[in-house]
Design an enzyme around this catalytic site. Structure first.
Site, PDB file in Angstrom:
ATOM      1  N   PHE A  24       0.880  -1.206  -0.136  1.00 44.03           N
ATOM      2  CA  PHE A  24      -0.050  -0.056   0.037  1.00 44.03           C
ATOM      3  C   PHE A  24       0.794   1.353  -0.002  1.00 44.03           C
ATOM      4  CE2 PHE A  24      -3.667  -2.903   1.295  1.00 44.03           C
ATOM      5  CZ  PHE A  24      -4.560  -2.425   0.393  1.00 44.03           C
ATOM      6  N   HIS A  25       2.045   1.392   0.797  1.00 40.55           N
ATOM      7  CA  HIS A  25       2.678   2.289   0.703  1.00 40.55           C
ATOM      8  C   HIS A  25       3.514   2.636  -0.860  1.00 40.55           C
ATOM      9  CE1 HIS A  25       2.774   2.309   5.137  1.00 40.55           C
ATOM     10  NE2 HIS A  25       3.458   3.885   4.946  1.00 40.55           N
ATOM     11  N   GLU A  26       3.826   1.713  -1.275  1.00 41.02           N
ATOM     12  CA  GLU A  26       4.225   1.687  -2.735  1.00 41.02           C
ATOM     13  C   GLU A  26       3.229   2.085  -3.679  1.00 41.02           C
ATOM     14  OE1 GLU A  26       6.830   1.932  -5.692  1.00 41.02           O
ATOM     15  OE2 GLU A  26       7.759   1.358  -3.642  1.00 41.02           O
TER      16      GLU A  26
END
Length: 153
Positions: A78-80
């Site tokens: 999700f961060h990516e």
């Protein structure tokens, strides 16, 4: 940015949506370990991850260490995506940065246990996460974005 997002925007949004639980973060800057930081930073996301990933994995018989790895894997993905989609660039720096947290959690926990009542874990957190980690990740994405503009890709 921290003030604008966590103090202003989220409280305005909570007021408009009649959202009563306004615990968006705890005192993460005092975290003695990286693990403690992740439990105190971004409480809505932490609670969601615990409720929907961590506990279901444990209930299905997955060992705690593997469960933690799965939680960080989902977080890393999700961060990516949060960086890659708006920037139209997939370089996996955020993914690698989040996954690097797993060994960093183990190291800071070990050091905190070894040097009880010390701030060694907090110093490790600030050095490897706040001073080196996030700024390095931002610089790598900025570098890649500028290279893409210069090379016309």
């Amino acid at each position: 940015m921290f003030y604008c997002f966590f103090h202003l925007w989220l409280n305005i949004l909570a007021e408009l949506l009649c959202f009563g639980d306004r615990e968006f973060y705890k005192d993460w800057w005092n975290a003695k370990t990286v693990e403690e930081y992740w439990r105190m930073w971004n409480m809505p996301v932490h609670k969601w991850m615990v409720r929907h990933i961590y506990f279901p994995c444990l209930r299905n018989g997955i060992p705690k260490g593997v469960t933690i790895l799965i939680v960080f894997l989902v977080s890393a993905i999700f961060h990516e995506l949060c960086i890659a989609v708006p920037c139209h660039i997939f370089k996996f720096w955020a993914f690698i940065g989040i996954m690097f947290q797993v060994p960093l959690v183990m190291v800071t926990n070990y050091l905190q246990d070894k040097f009880r009542n010390s701030m060694v874990g907090n110093m490790m957190f600030w050095c490897f996460f706040c001073i080196l980690g996030q700024p390095m990740c931002l610089l790598l994405y900025y570098h890649d974005l500028m290279n893409r503009k210069v090379n016309g890709k």
